[in-house]
Design a protein around this motif. Structure first.
Motif, PDB file in Angstrom:
ATOM      1  N   LEU A   1       0.941  -1.218   0.058  1.00  0.00           N
ATOM      2  CA  LEU A   1       0.109  -0.025   0.158  1.00  0.00           C
ATOM      3  C   LEU A   1       0.940   1.074   0.083  1.00  0.00           C
ATOM      4  O   LEU A   1       1.797   1.181   0.496  1.00  0.00           O
ATOM      5  CB  LEU A   1      -0.914   0.258   1.374  1.00  0.00           C
ATOM      6  CG  LEU A   1      -2.107  -1.018   1.612  1.00  0.00           C
ATOM      7  CD1 LEU A   1      -2.426  -0.936   2.872  1.00  0.00           C
ATOM      8  CD2 LEU A   1      -2.912  -0.742   0.376  1.00  0.00           C
ATOM      9  N   ARG A   2       0.332   2.405  -0.834  1.00  0.00           N
ATOM     10  CA  ARG A   2       1.162   3.498  -0.624  1.00  0.00           C
ATOM     11  C   ARG A   2       0.135   4.745  -0.729  1.00  0.00           C
ATOM     12  O   ARG A   2      -0.810   4.864  -1.385  1.00  0.00           O
ATOM     13  CB  ARG A   2       2.335   3.466  -1.841  1.00  0.00           C
ATOM     14  CG  ARG A   2       3.119   4.762  -1.756  1.00  0.00           C
ATOM     15  CD  ARG A   2       4.194   4.549  -2.929  1.00  0.00           C
ATOM     16  NE  ARG A   2       5.281   5.355  -2.598  1.00  0.00           N
ATOM     17  CZ  ARG A   2       6.628   4.951  -2.517  1.00  0.00           C
ATOM     18  NH1 ARG A   2       6.770   3.959  -3.435  1.00  0.00           N
ATOM     19  NH2 ARG A   2       7.337   5.918  -2.295  1.00  0.00           N
ATOM     20  N   TRP A   3       0.598   5.719   0.309  1.00  0.00           N
ATOM     21  CA  TRP A   3      -0.427   7.038   0.039  1.00  0.00           C
ATOM     22  C   TRP A   3       0.533   8.049   0.874  1.00  0.00           C
ATOM     23  O   TRP A   3       1.604   7.563   1.501  1.00  0.00           O
ATOM     24  CB  TRP A   3      -1.735   6.719   0.772  1.00  0.00           C
ATOM     25  CG  TRP A   3      -1.756   6.725   2.405  1.00  0.00           C
ATOM     26  CD1 TRP A   3      -1.916   7.662   3.228  1.00  0.00           C
ATOM     27  CD2 TRP A   3      -1.311   5.518   3.077  1.00  0.00           C
ATOM     28  NE1 TRP A   3      -2.130   7.231   4.499  1.00  0.00           N
ATOM     29  CE2 TRP A   3      -1.687   5.667   4.553  1.00  0.00           C
ATOM     30  CE3 TRP A   3      -0.930   4.134   2.952  1.00  0.00           C
ATOM     31  CZ2 TRP A   3      -1.404   5.098   5.579  1.00  0.00           C
ATOM     32  CZ3 TRP A   3      -0.774   3.125   3.858  1.00  0.00           C
ATOM     33  CH2 TRP A   3      -1.000   3.838   5.096  1.00  0.00           C
ATOM     34  N   THR A   4       0.113   9.284   0.748  1.00  0.00           N
ATOM     35  CA  THR A   4       0.739  10.205   1.208  1.00  0.00           C
ATOM     36  C   THR A   4      -0.067  11.444   1.661  1.00  0.00           C
ATOM     37  O   THR A   4      -1.191  11.442   1.132  1.00  0.00           O
ATOM     38  CB  THR A   4       1.863  10.752   0.067  1.00  0.00           C
ATOM     39  OG1 THR A   4       2.480  12.041   0.396  1.00  0.00           O
ATOM     40  CG2 THR A   4       1.017  11.353  -1.044  1.00  0.00           C
ATOM     41  N   ASP A   5       0.439  12.318   2.473  1.00  0.00           N
ATOM     42  CA  ASP A   5      -0.524  13.360   2.985  1.00  0.00           C
ATOM     43  C   ASP A   5       0.013  14.655   2.184  1.00  0.00           C
ATOM     44  O   ASP A   5      -0.568  15.769   2.594  1.00  0.00           O
ATOM     45  CB  ASP A   5      -0.540  13.689   4.346  1.00  0.00           C
ATOM     46  CG  ASP A   5       0.958  13.787   4.919  1.00  0.00           C
ATOM     47  OD1 ASP A   5       2.072  13.879   4.173  1.00  0.00           O
ATOM     48  OD2 ASP A   5       1.275  13.756   6.252  1.00  0.00           O
ATOM     49  N   ASP A   6       0.804  14.672   1.110  1.00  0.00           N
ATOM     50  CA  ASP A   6       1.346  15.910   0.579  1.00  0.00           C
ATOM     51  C   ASP A   6       0.804  15.995  -0.823  1.00  0.00           C
ATOM     52  O   ASP A   6       0.911  15.036  -1.723  1.00  0.00           O
ATOM     53  CB  ASP A   6       2.790  15.687   0.426  1.00  0.00           C
ATOM     54  CG  ASP A   6       3.423  16.919  -0.667  1.00  0.00           C
ATOM     55  OD1 ASP A   6       3.247  18.164  -0.104  1.00  0.00           O
ATOM     56  OD2 ASP A   6       4.263  16.660  -1.631  1.00  0.00           O
ATOM     57  N   PRO A   7       0.091  17.042  -1.296  1.00  0.00           N
ATOM     58  CA  PRO A   7      -0.806  17.069  -2.482  1.00  0.00           C
ATOM     59  C   PRO A   7       0.009  16.850  -3.785  1.00  0.00           C
ATOM     60  O   PRO A   7      -0.318  16.169  -4.506  1.00  0.00           O
ATOM     61  CB  PRO A   7      -1.487  18.491  -2.432  1.00  0.00           C
ATOM     62  CG  PRO A   7      -1.331  18.859  -0.930  1.00  0.00           C
ATOM     63  CD  PRO A   7      -0.319  18.090  -0.206  1.00  0.00           C
ATOM     64  N   ALA A   8       1.290  17.527  -3.859  1.00  0.00           N
ATOM     65  CA  ALA A   8       2.244  17.199  -4.868  1.00  0.00           C
ATOM     66  C   ALA A   8       2.675  15.781  -4.862  1.00  0.00           C
ATOM     67  O   ALA A   8       2.709  15.289  -6.269  1.00  0.00           O
ATOM     68  CB  ALA A   8       3.380  18.427  -4.825  1.00  0.00           C
ATOM     69  N   ALA A   9       3.031  15.360  -3.979  1.00  0.00           N
ATOM     70  CA  ALA A   9       3.673  13.838  -3.885  1.00  0.00           C
ATOM     71  C   ALA A   9       2.326  13.093  -4.298  1.00  0.00           C
ATOM     72  O   ALA A   9       2.430  12.107  -4.943  1.00  0.00           O
ATOM     73  CB  ALA A   9       4.066  13.566  -2.584  1.00  0.00           C
ATOM     74  N   GLU A  10       1.199  13.238  -3.824  1.00  0.00           N
ATOM     75  CA  GLU A  10      -0.313  12.516  -4.326  1.00  0.00           C
ATOM     76  C   GLU A  10      -0.244  12.457  -5.674  1.00  0.00           C
ATOM     77  O   GLU A  10      -0.538  11.646  -6.433  1.00  0.00           O
ATOM     78  CB  GLU A  10      -1.262  13.154  -3.559  1.00  0.00           C
ATOM     79  CG  GLU A  10      -2.357  12.210  -3.677  1.00  0.00           C
ATOM     80  CD  GLU A  10      -3.574  12.869  -2.688  1.00  0.00           C
ATOM     81  OE1 GLU A  10      -4.433  13.335  -3.189  1.00  0.00           O
ATOM     82  OE2 GLU A  10      -3.476  12.594  -1.478  1.00  0.00           O
ATOM     83  N   ALA A  11      -0.125  13.790  -6.496  1.00  0.00           N
ATOM     84  CA  ALA A  11      -0.188  13.734  -7.858  1.00  0.00           C
ATOM     85  C   ALA A  11       0.748  12.960  -8.620  1.00  0.00           C
ATOM     86  O   ALA A  11       0.275  12.366  -9.619  1.00  0.00           O
ATOM     87  CB  ALA A  11      -0.153  14.979  -8.301  1.00  0.00           C
ATOM     88  N   LYS A  12       2.024  12.922  -7.995  1.00  0.00           N
ATOM     89  CA  LYS A  12       3.027  12.419  -8.509  1.00  0.00           C
ATOM     90  C   LYS A  12       2.854  10.763  -8.460  1.00  0.00           C
ATOM     91  O   LYS A  12       2.945   9.987  -9.537  1.00  0.00           O
ATOM     92  CB  LYS A  12       4.392  12.658  -7.817  1.00  0.00           C
ATOM     93  CG  LYS A  12       5.491  12.387  -8.539  1.00  0.00           C
ATOM     94  CD  LYS A  12       6.769  13.172  -8.085  1.00  0.00           C
ATOM     95  CE  LYS A  12       8.141  12.437  -8.558  1.00  0.00           C
ATOM     96  NZ  LYS A  12       9.145  12.614  -7.928  1.00  0.00           N
TER      97      LYS A  12
END
Length: 374
Positions: A96-107
């Motif tokens: 599983l992979r997720w992030t709390d940073d919008p720019a990283a999420e878009a990437k």
């Protein structure tokens, strides 16, 4: 090998018995080569035991040939598990992979699209779905997009290395553990002839496999070869908990978490690796990792840190593996790579085949040692 090309069995010194050395040696032993495993410590207890040990190609999209090699690595694991039995080392539970940073999420979402185009299995779920279907113990926003890679896995590296070395020894491989290579002797034509060890012994060999991980550059230096390596230390912490609350490896915000067997988990973070040179006591890094993990998995409140280790990752200077023969020194081969866990079984198979048949596999074309001049 055709009957016409049978010569005396190759006598191969495998220097470094982590996942790469063990895989090469196991493949060579199965095909009749005489193998001697050499390691300064015990097999699988170096970088292999202190890595995140995540089998994947989703993080390897910088170059298509590297992605393809990692996909082949994943397939080689499935094959290996059916050959030697999955036991305690093979855990194909996805990632599983997720992030709390919008720019990283878009990437991340862009990478998921690319991977889907390359026929790589990926599902985009919501946090709520993940908690309901896969990992109830996680804290994550209900609406957060989470990437689920069902074909990925984690490996208990030390257990796997132990199995491979044990099977090789059962068919005649020898080992010298707790000793280092002091010198490599060559013939007049430059080909490999002997290996001298720090315990005073000297072995007659005609092939050397340099799988020495972070020490590979030093071993290469013994034949006057310059193998440039990056310095990228990583900190990994093991924690123990009565019940392991997660079932699979994951990249959560600021922290990577995976199970590690019955009552143990492994933690790592690139953000905390960046602090290694500024923190005097590795235990402090362990505390930071533990704190980050508790934010994501609140049930880890009762867990305790067992050990934290900082090790140098074995990464050639350009970030890609160095695998195969070095033509200027007949009989000398390299198996040096980051992502050794994902690549171990496939590199083991391809390099053993190259050593025994002399044929170079196209899959390794971009990763030949000669791109770094001798």
């Amino acid at each position: 090998m055709g009957i016409g090309s049978v010569k005396r069995p190759e006598r191969v010194a495998v220097i470094g018995v982590g996942i790469l050395g063990a895989s090469v040696g196991w493949n060579l032993s199965r095909h009749g080569a005489e193998v001697i495993f050499i390691d300064a410590g015990q097999p699988g207890e170096g970088v292999t035991n202190w890595s995140f040990s995540w089998v994947n190609a989703s993080n390897k999209t910088a170059r298509k040939s590297y992605f393809n090699l990692n996909v082949a690595g994943m397939a080689a694991y499935r094959e290996l598990a059916s050959t030697i039995g999955p036991d305690s080392w093979w855990h194909p539970s996805g990632h599983l992979r997720w992030t709390d940073d919008p720019a990283a999420e878009a990437k991340l979402l862009k990478t998921a699209e690319l991977l889907a185009d390359w026929d790589y299995e990926v599902e985009v779920c919501t946090g709520a779905e993940v908690r309901r279907r896969l990992e109830p113990a996680l804290t994550m926003p209900d609406e957060a997009p989470v990437l689920y890679y069902p074909d990925e896995a984690w490996v208990h590296g030390r257990h796997l290395v132990g199995r491979l070395v044990g099977q090789a020894v059962a068919v005649g491989a020898e080992h010298r553990f707790g000793t280092t290579v002091r010198d490599i002797g060559t013939d007049a034509d430059g080909s490999i002839r002997t290996v001298a060890l720090s315990d005073g012994s000297r072995l007659d060999v005609n092939i050397i496999v340099n799988a020495a991980g972070p020490h590979a550059s030093h071993v290469a230096g013994l034949i006057a070869r310059h193998l440039p390596m990056r310095r990228e230390p990583g900190a990994v912490t093991r924690i123990s908990c009565a019940q392991v609350p997660v079932r699979r490896a994951m990249h959560a915000p600021h922290i990577e978490i995976r199970p590690d067997g019955d009552a143990s988990m492994v933690l790592h973070s690139r953000e905390i690796d960046a602090l290694i040179d500024t923190v005097e006591d590795p235990a402090e890094l362990g505390r930071l990792l533990h704190e980050s993990a508790r934010h994501v998995v609140p049930e880890l409140g009762d867990s305790r840190i067992v050990q934290t280790r900082v090790s140098n990752r074995p990464i050639p200077a350009d970030g890609f593996p160095s695998v195969g023969a070095v033509p200027s020194v007949p009989g000398y081969y390299e198996a040096v790579s980051h992502s050794g866990i994902t690549l171990g079984p496939v590199i083991g198979r391809l390099l053993a085949s190259e050593i025994l048949s002399g044929k170079r596999d196209e899959m390794l074309a971009d990763f030949r040692p000669e791109r770094f001049h001798p």
